[in-house]
Write a protein that holds these residues in place. Structure first.
Motif, PDB file in Angstrom:
ATOM      1  N   ILE A   1       0.848  -1.190   0.000  1.00  0.00           N
ATOM      2  CA  ILE A   1       0.000   0.000   0.000  1.00  0.00           C
ATOM      3  C   ILE A   1       0.885   1.243   0.000  1.00  0.00           C
ATOM      4  O   ILE A   1       1.923   1.278   0.667  1.00  0.00           O
ATOM      5  CB  ILE A   1      -0.913   0.038   1.240  1.00  0.00           C
ATOM      6  CG1 ILE A   1      -1.736  -1.252   1.331  1.00  0.00           C
ATOM      7  CG2 ILE A   1      -1.859   1.234   1.187  1.00  0.00           C
ATOM      8  CD1 ILE A   1      -2.560  -1.337   2.599  1.00  0.00           C
ATOM      9  N   THR A   2       0.478   2.264  -0.731  1.00  0.00           N
ATOM     10  CA  THR A   2       1.168   3.543  -0.709  1.00  0.00           C
ATOM     11  C   THR A   2       0.271   4.582  -0.059  1.00  0.00           C
ATOM     12  O   THR A   2      -0.936   4.617  -0.298  1.00  0.00           O
ATOM     13  CB  THR A   2       1.565   4.002  -2.131  1.00  0.00           C
ATOM     14  OG1 THR A   2       2.109   5.335  -2.066  1.00  0.00           O
ATOM     15  CG2 THR A   2       0.385   4.009  -3.069  1.00  0.00           C
TER      16      THR A   2
ATOM     17  N   THR B   1       0.676   8.348  -6.615  1.00  0.00           N
ATOM     18  CA  THR B   1       1.337   7.193  -7.214  1.00  0.00           C
ATOM     19  C   THR B   1       0.361   6.418  -8.081  1.00  0.00           C
ATOM     20  O   THR B   1      -0.783   6.197  -7.682  1.00  0.00           O
ATOM     21  CB  THR B   1       1.877   6.259  -6.107  1.00  0.00           C
ATOM     22  OG1 THR B   1       2.805   6.983  -5.294  1.00  0.00           O
ATOM     23  CG2 THR B   1       2.564   5.046  -6.694  1.00  0.00           C
TER      24      THR B   1
ATOM     25  N   ILE C   1      -0.823   3.266  -8.799  1.00  0.00           N
ATOM     26  CA  ILE C   1      -0.657   2.001  -8.084  1.00  0.00           C
ATOM     27  C   ILE C   1      -0.584   0.806  -9.035  1.00  0.00           C
ATOM     28  O   ILE C   1       0.028  -0.209  -8.699  1.00  0.00           O
ATOM     29  CB  ILE C   1      -1.777   1.786  -7.045  1.00  0.00           C
ATOM     30  CG1 ILE C   1      -3.160   1.740  -7.707  1.00  0.00           C
ATOM     31  CG2 ILE C   1      -1.733   2.863  -5.976  1.00  0.00           C
ATOM     32  CD1 ILE C   1      -4.269   1.339  -6.755  1.00  0.00           C
TER      33      ILE C   1
ATOM     34  N   GLU D   1       3.045   0.996 -10.569  1.00  0.00           N
ATOM     35  CA  GLU D   1       4.062   0.778  -9.543  1.00  0.00           C
ATOM     36  C   GLU D   1       3.868  -0.532  -8.787  1.00  0.00           C
ATOM     37  O   GLU D   1       4.586  -0.817  -7.828  1.00  0.00           O
ATOM     38  CB  GLU D   1       4.061   1.944  -8.549  1.00  0.00           C
ATOM     39  CG  GLU D   1       4.386   3.291  -9.174  1.00  0.00           C
ATOM     40  CD  GLU D   1       5.810   3.381  -9.670  1.00  0.00           C
ATOM     41  OE1 GLU D   1       6.668   2.689  -9.093  1.00  0.00           O
ATOM     42  OE2 GLU D   1       6.057   4.122 -10.635  1.00  0.00           O
TER      43      GLU D   1
ATOM     44  N   PHE E   1       1.483  -1.578  -6.759  1.00  0.00           N
ATOM     45  CA  PHE E   1       0.892  -1.560  -5.421  1.00  0.00           C
ATOM     46  C   PHE E   1      -0.492  -2.203  -5.490  1.00  0.00           C
ATOM     47  O   PHE E   1      -1.183  -2.140  -6.512  1.00  0.00           O
ATOM     48  CB  PHE E   1       0.767  -0.126  -4.900  1.00  0.00           C
ATOM     49  CG  PHE E   1       2.059   0.474  -4.453  1.00  0.00           C
ATOM     50  CD1 PHE E   1       2.597   0.145  -3.217  1.00  0.00           C
ATOM     51  CD2 PHE E   1       2.752   1.355  -5.269  1.00  0.00           C
ATOM     52  CE1 PHE E   1       3.800   0.691  -2.795  1.00  0.00           C
ATOM     53  CE2 PHE E   1       3.966   1.905  -4.864  1.00  0.00           C
ATOM     54  CZ  PHE E   1       4.477   1.564  -3.620  1.00  0.00           C
TER      55      PHE E   1
ATOM     56  N   GLY F   1      -3.842   2.139  -2.616  1.00  0.00           N
ATOM     57  CA  GLY F   1      -3.297   3.416  -2.197  1.00  0.00           C
ATOM     58  C   GLY F   1      -4.320   4.135  -1.345  1.00  0.00           C
ATOM     59  O   GLY F   1      -5.457   3.696  -1.209  1.00  0.00           O
TER      60      GLY F   1
ATOM     61  N   TYR G   1      -8.400   0.788  -4.868  1.00  0.00           N
ATOM     62  CA  TYR G   1      -7.732  -0.384  -5.425  1.00  0.00           C
ATOM     63  C   TYR G   1      -8.496  -0.884  -6.654  1.00  0.00           C
ATOM     64  O   TYR G   1      -9.693  -0.614  -6.814  1.00  0.00           O
ATOM     65  CB  TYR G   1      -7.648  -1.495  -4.381  1.00  0.00           C
ATOM     66  CG  TYR G   1      -8.978  -1.899  -3.762  1.00  0.00           C
ATOM     67  CD1 TYR G   1      -9.725  -2.959  -4.267  1.00  0.00           C
ATOM     68  CD2 TYR G   1      -9.486  -1.209  -2.659  1.00  0.00           C
ATOM     69  CE1 TYR G   1     -10.945  -3.317  -3.705  1.00  0.00           C
ATOM     70  CE2 TYR G   1     -10.701  -1.560  -2.090  1.00  0.00           C
ATOM     71  CZ  TYR G   1     -11.419  -2.615  -2.608  1.00  0.00           C
ATOM     72  OH  TYR G   1     -12.623  -2.965  -2.058  1.00  0.00           O
TER      73      TYR G   1
END
Length: 304
Positions: free
Chosen positions: A98-99, A134, A136, A139, A141, A144, A276
């Motif tokens: 998670i970011t 970001t 996600i 990247e 993830f 976020g 998400y």
């Protein structure tokens, strides 16, 4: 396909996503030299150059771009199907990345993640603290955290904290010397402390309003900063008015160190949301985390 060929494709995609052999090797838990050997082996097998290497970065060739476009959906599907197999385990398991910004990571994410990991030892959680927005998906993830109004429309969003409110505050000494603003227009006659946005780099326009009337106010003053703690210190020092989240300044207001002004012009807005892609809905571990984080308080309230 031979067993090692799938691993080579995963290695390539990791380098492609990281644009760096150093970061990709760290992510895969291998050495740069071993990773370089794998990529060369894959390029030899395909008889195609996939990556262009320079002293500073790594860039995909046209063939590399096409291969990555083919691999990502396929590997996402494999991950989703493997995740669904976890539902057959007696104990939920899996890794979740998670970011989030530092404040929400400390105040909301980590306390709930800590409790979940204690309850389910086979669940691992990584929290990447970042101030920037970001991507996600790009990247890699799983989720976020952003304010509700800034979540992309194609994402699933779950509110994980109360509605928030920005407050305009100043020190008693500053207000005694300069007076209290009664309307947003009065701010043009005041020293104001500007917030430099960490995401886009511009200055934050104070978002004020009453009812359906919304106003973005551009303010001026002697001090500009991209850190909320320093802006708070500047306000306490009497350098001007500032506009910060109520959860940050509420204790200082209660102690009389800061005074809120223009309260009738400071509306609440949707708080932090976990967002998400839909592919994660079938993961038992992720579902448990969402359930832990889901905000169940009354809307319109503020965090202490």
């Amino acid at each position: 396909m031979k067993r090692d060929e799938l691993g080579d494709l995963v290695a390539f995609l990791t380098v492609y996503e990281e644009r760096s052999f150093t970061r990709a090797a760290a992510r895969l838990g291998t050495s740069q030299s071993a990773l370089s050997h794998i990529i060369k082996r894959l390029e030899t097998r395909l008889a195609l150059r996939l990556l262009t290497r320079t002293t500073r970065n790594v860039a995909p060739t046209e063939a590399g771009e096409k291969l990555a476009e083919t691999l990502r959906p396929a590997l996402d599907d494999i991950e989703a199907r493997l995740g669904s197999l976890n539902a057959m385990r007696e104990r939920p398991a899996g890794n979740i990345r998670i970011t989030a910004s530092r404040d929400v990571a400390q105040e909301i994410l980590f306390p709930k993640a800590r409790d979940l990991m204690r309850e389910y030892p086979d669940i691992s959680i990584e929290i990447a603290v970042e101030q920037k927005f970001t991507d996600i998906v790009a990247e890699r993830f799983d989720a976020g955290v952003r304010l509700g109004e800034s979540v992309e429309k194609d994402m699933i969003a779950v509110q994980i904290g109360p509605d928030l409110r920005m407050l305009v505050v100043g020190s008693p000494e500053y207000l005694a010397a300069h007076g209290r603003p009664e309307t947003p227009a009065d701010l043009t006659h005041h020293k104001c402390i500007n917030l430099r946005l960490p995401t886009l780099g511009g200055l934050y326009a104070w978002e004020l309003g009453q009812g359906d009337r919304a106003i973005n106010v551009r303010v001026e003053g002697q001090f500009i900063c991209n850190d909320g703690d320093l802006i708070t210190e500047a306000a306490l020092a009497g350098l001007g008015l500032c506009c910060l989240p109520d959860r940050r300044v509420a204790p200082l207001i209660a102690r009389g160190q800061l005074v809120a002004v223009l309260e009738d012009w400071c509306p609440s807005f949707p708080g932090y949301h976990l967002y998400y892609p839909s592919r994660l809905q079938g993961s038992p571990a992720f579902s448990l985390l969402v359930a832990k984080l889901r905000w169940r308080g009354e809307r319109g309230t503020s965090a202490p």
